[in-house]
Design a protein around this motif. Structure first.
Motif, PDB file in Angstrom:
ATOM      1  N   LYS A 126       0.836  -1.210   0.000  1.00  0.00           N
ATOM      2  CA  LYS A 126       0.000   0.000   0.000  1.00  0.00           C
ATOM      3  C   LYS A 126       0.877   1.269   0.000  1.00  0.00           C
ATOM      4  N   ASN A 127       1.920   1.222   0.841  1.00  0.00           N
ATOM      5  CA  ASN A 127       2.813   2.387   0.907  1.00  0.00           C
ATOM      6  C   ASN A 127       3.506   2.635  -0.427  1.00  0.00           C
ATOM      7  N   LEU A 128       3.907   1.520  -1.063  1.00  0.00           N
ATOM      8  CA  LEU A 128       4.627   1.668  -2.336  1.00  0.00           C
ATOM      9  C   LEU A 128       3.722   2.289  -3.397  1.00  0.00           C
ATOM     10  N   ILE A 129       2.503   1.784  -3.488  1.00  0.00           N
ATOM     11  CA  ILE A 129       1.560   2.343  -4.481  1.00  0.00           C
ATOM     12  C   ILE A 129       1.331   3.831  -4.209  1.00  0.00           C
ATOM     13  N   ASN A 130       1.173   4.175  -2.928  1.00  0.00           N
ATOM     14  CA  ASN A 130       0.962   5.590  -2.590  1.00  0.00           C
ATOM     15  C   ASN A 130       2.161   6.444  -2.965  1.00  0.00           C
ATOM     16  N   LYS A 131       3.359   5.890  -2.682  1.00  0.00           N
ATOM     17  CA  LYS A 131       4.593   6.620  -3.000  1.00  0.00           C
ATOM     18  C   LYS A 131       4.703   6.842  -4.515  1.00  0.00           C
ATOM     19  N   LEU A 132       4.401   5.789  -5.285  1.00  0.00           N
ATOM     20  CA  LEU A 132       4.492   5.898  -6.750  1.00  0.00           C
ATOM     21  C   LEU A 132       3.462   6.889  -7.271  1.00  0.00           C
ATOM     22  N   ARG A 133       2.275   6.829  -6.687  1.00  0.00           N
ATOM     23  CA  ARG A 133       1.213   7.738  -7.114  1.00  0.00           C
ATOM     24  C   ARG A 133       1.664   9.186  -6.895  1.00  0.00           C
ATOM     25  N   LYS A 134       2.306   9.416  -5.726  1.00  0.00           N
ATOM     26  CA  LYS A 134       2.726  10.767  -5.364  1.00  0.00           C
ATOM     27  C   LYS A 134       3.943  11.224  -6.192  1.00  0.00           C
ATOM     28  N   LYS A 135       4.955  10.334  -6.295  1.00  0.00           N
ATOM     29  CA  LYS A 135       6.229  10.756  -6.917  1.00  0.00           C
ATOM     30  C   LYS A 135       6.221  10.677  -8.439  1.00  0.00           C
ATOM     31  N   LEU A 136       5.533   9.672  -9.000  1.00  0.00           N
ATOM     32  CA  LEU A 136       5.592   9.496 -10.457  1.00  0.00           C
ATOM     33  C   LEU A 136       4.221   9.601 -11.097  1.00  0.00           C
ATOM     34  N   GLY A 137       3.229   9.078 -10.464  1.00  0.00           N
ATOM     35  CA  GLY A 137       1.880   8.995 -11.056  1.00  0.00           C
ATOM     36  C   GLY A 137       1.792   7.760 -11.944  1.00  0.00           C
ATOM     37  N   PHE A 138       0.612   7.139 -12.004  1.00  0.00           N
ATOM     38  CA  PHE A 138       0.430   5.956 -12.870  1.00  0.00           C
ATOM     39  C   PHE A 138      -0.081   6.394 -14.235  1.00  0.00           C
ATOM     40  N   PRO A 139       0.195   5.658 -15.330  1.00  0.00           N
ATOM     41  CA  PRO A 139       0.987   4.437 -15.333  1.00  0.00           C
ATOM     42  C   PRO A 139       2.482   4.703 -15.102  1.00  0.00           C
ATOM     43  N   VAL A 140       3.190   3.635 -14.728  1.00  0.00           N
ATOM     44  CA  VAL A 140       4.643   3.699 -14.611  1.00  0.00           C
ATOM     45  C   VAL A 140       5.234   2.649 -15.549  1.00  0.00           C
ATOM     46  N   VAL A 141       6.522   2.788 -15.807  1.00  0.00           N
ATOM     47  CA  VAL A 141       7.222   1.777 -16.606  1.00  0.00           C
ATOM     48  C   VAL A 141       8.223   1.097 -15.688  1.00  0.00           C
ATOM     49  N   ILE A 142       8.171  -0.230 -15.630  1.00  0.00           N
ATOM     50  CA  ILE A 142       9.193  -0.933 -14.851  1.00  0.00           C
ATOM     51  C   ILE A 142      10.167  -1.554 -15.843  1.00  0.00           C
ATOM     52  N   LYS A 143      11.449  -1.490 -15.504  1.00  0.00           N
ATOM     53  CA  LYS A 143      12.467  -2.009 -16.432  1.00  0.00           C
ATOM     54  C   LYS A 143      13.728  -2.441 -15.699  1.00  0.00           C
ATOM     55  N   PRO A 144      14.443  -3.422 -16.274  1.00  0.00           N
ATOM     56  CA  PRO A 144      15.733  -3.803 -15.698  1.00  0.00           C
ATOM     57  C   PRO A 144      16.719  -2.651 -15.839  1.00  0.00           C
ATOM     58  N   ILE A 145      17.749  -2.621 -14.983  1.00  0.00           N
ATOM     59  CA  ILE A 145      18.741  -1.545 -15.077  1.00  0.00           C
ATOM     60  C   ILE A 145      19.685  -1.789 -16.246  1.00  0.00           C
ATOM     61  N   ASN A 146      20.020  -3.058 -16.481  1.00  0.00           N
ATOM     62  CA  ASN A 146      20.940  -3.320 -17.591  1.00  0.00           C
ATOM     63  C   ASN A 146      20.492  -4.475 -18.490  1.00  0.00           C
ATOM     64  N   GLU A 147      19.511  -4.180 -19.276  1.00  0.00           N
ATOM     65  CA  GLU A 147      18.984  -5.139 -20.253  1.00  0.00           C
ATOM     66  C   GLU A 147      18.762  -4.356 -21.535  1.00  0.00           C
ATOM     67  N   GLY A 148      18.236  -5.001 -22.568  1.00  0.00           N
ATOM     68  CA  GLY A 148      17.975  -4.285 -23.819  1.00  0.00           C
ATOM     69  C   GLY A 148      16.842  -4.920 -24.581  1.00  0.00           C
ATOM     70  N   SER A 149      16.557  -4.378 -25.784  1.00  0.00           N
ATOM     71  CA  SER A 149      15.524  -4.918 -26.674  1.00  0.00           C
ATOM     72  C   SER A 149      14.136  -4.966 -26.040  1.00  0.00           C
ATOM     73  N   SER A 150      13.898  -4.119 -25.082  1.00  0.00           N
ATOM     74  CA  SER A 150      12.618  -4.054 -24.354  1.00  0.00           C
ATOM     75  C   SER A 150      12.329  -5.323 -23.562  1.00  0.00           C
ATOM     76  N   VAL A 151      13.333  -6.161 -23.362  1.00  0.00           N
ATOM     77  CA  VAL A 151      13.139  -7.377 -22.582  1.00  0.00           C
ATOM     78  C   VAL A 151      12.795  -6.989 -21.139  1.00  0.00           C
ATOM     79  N   ASN A 152      11.698  -7.511 -20.655  1.00  0.00           N
ATOM     80  CA  ASN A 152      11.223  -7.239 -19.296  1.00  0.00           C
ATOM     81  C   ASN A 152      10.940  -5.771 -19.002  1.00  0.00           C
ATOM     82  N   VAL A 153      10.525  -5.042 -20.023  1.00  0.00           N
ATOM     83  CA  VAL A 153      10.013  -3.679 -19.824  1.00  0.00           C
ATOM     84  C   VAL A 153       8.487  -3.784 -19.839  1.00  0.00           C
TER      85      VAL A 153
END
Ligand SMILES: Nc1ncnc2c1ncn2[C@@H]1O[C@H](COP(=O)(O)OP(=O)(O)O)[C@@H](O)[C@H]1O
Ligand SMILES: [Mg+2]
Length: 306
Positions: A126-153
């Motif tokens: 719950k806290n995480l969703i609230n934090k994301l809503r406040k800091k970034l707003g939805f939708p968000v994009v989740i992605k690996p730090i060091n990957e490519g070709s949109s793998v796991n984005v």
């Protein structure tokens, strides 16, 4: 006669793309009888076989981890061979989306706001969703730090967030970015000069793996990009600046989102693809640089790096 040792394949999730790139490049170079070419996997035998072959140039066509992140570059450096594309430092910096974003931000290049997320810490959902809503707003994009070709984005809303997040838990740490709507524009830099830009219009939800590599996904490629001169100059100069900041060599492709007259740099790629659907060859072609010219430019630029 020039002896070229191509390294392709590898162990990353982009292995197939690297092999595809190697196939296109190999068949182009073979049209000319002036090259002696050997293609090798970066496996246990590669150093021994590379030493025996005594190449004039090593053409690095790997993508992703171990091929694009400074790892193979460090081996090539130790072997004292001339190799193409970026060196150890630039490759490592560019491959790490968190560090490169920090460098972009410190130097006035916009990039989507983000948070780093660690799976090692206990999560209060719950806290995480609230934090994301406040800091970034939805939708968000989740992605690996060091990957490519949109793998796991993944693009997620607050409802499917944890389900999608689960796909990335093996990475340990990932980025959660603000989703930037708008257009997808990519810029190529070649030999420290702006080569040009292209716009991608995927028919899918975003420019994901299928949209990138499956011709049946029918992503539209638009060149020249329909933006004003000022916008073109801003986006291409941001790409050149990023290329120079990270001390990249020869060729890079920078991926941007364009929204409300602002460009957001997602990442810079030091080993851009060279398959038949790839963008750098297409941008080159638009500028009267044939695929062969492009490969030969990359080969000519090969050097000993630091
Ligand atoms: N913050 C974002 N906002 C909107 N779309 C994004 C964002 N981040 C990534 N994407 C989409 O995902 C694709 C891949 O993301 P990117 O950061 O370039 O990683 P990769 O290294 O896998 O190419 C982008 O081309 C874009 O279509
Ligand atoms: Mg990308």
């Amino acid at each position: 006669m020039k002896k070229i040792f191509i390294i392709a394949g590898g162990y990353s999730k982009e292995r197939e793309i690297s092999l595809d790139t190697a196939k296109s490049v190999f068949s182009e170079l073979c049209k000319d009888k002036k090259y002696i070419i050997k293609i090798h996997e970066p496996d246990g035998n590669f150093i021994k076989n590379m030493r025996n072959f005594k190449p004039d140039v090593v053409l690095n066509l790997l993508h992703g981890r171990y091929g694009e992140d400074g790892y193979i570059q460090a081996i090539l450096e130790t072997e004292k061979v001339k190799y193409t594309h970026s060196g150890v430092l630039s490759s490592s910096l560019a491959m790490d989306k968190e560090i490169s974003k920090k460098i972009f931000l410190q130097n006035g290049i916009s990039t989507p706001n983000y948070l780093k997320f660690s799976f090692k810490k206990k999560i209060n959902k719950k806290n995480l969703i609230n934090k994301l809503r406040k800091k970034l707003g939805f939708p968000v994009v989740i992605k690996p730090i060091n990957e490519g070709s949109s793998v796991n984005v993944f693009i997620c809303n607050s409802i499917n967030f944890f389900k999608k997040l689960n796909n990335l838990k093996d990475y340990g740490e990932i980025l959660i970015e603000k989703y930037i709507p708008g257009r997808e524009i990519q810029v190529a830099v070649l030999s420290n000069k702006i080569l040009g830009a292209i716009e991608l219009r995927p028919r899918r939800k975003f420019y994901d793996y299928q949209a990138k590599y499956n011709p049946r996904a029918k992503t539209e490629h638009i060149i020249p990009v329909n933006i004003t001169k000022d916008q073109y100059s801003r986006v291409t100069n941001a790409a050149l600046k990023a290329h120079k900041l990270l001390k990249c060599s020869t060729v890079t492709r920078s991926d941007f989102r364009f929204y409300k007259n602002k460009f957001y740099l997602l990442e810079i790629n030091t080993q851009p693809g060279m398959t038949s659907l790839s963008l750098v060859p297409e941008i080159a072609k638009f500028n009267n640089i044939t695929f062969k010219n492009l490969i030969e430019k990359i080969l000519r630029d090969a050097s000993f790096k630091k």
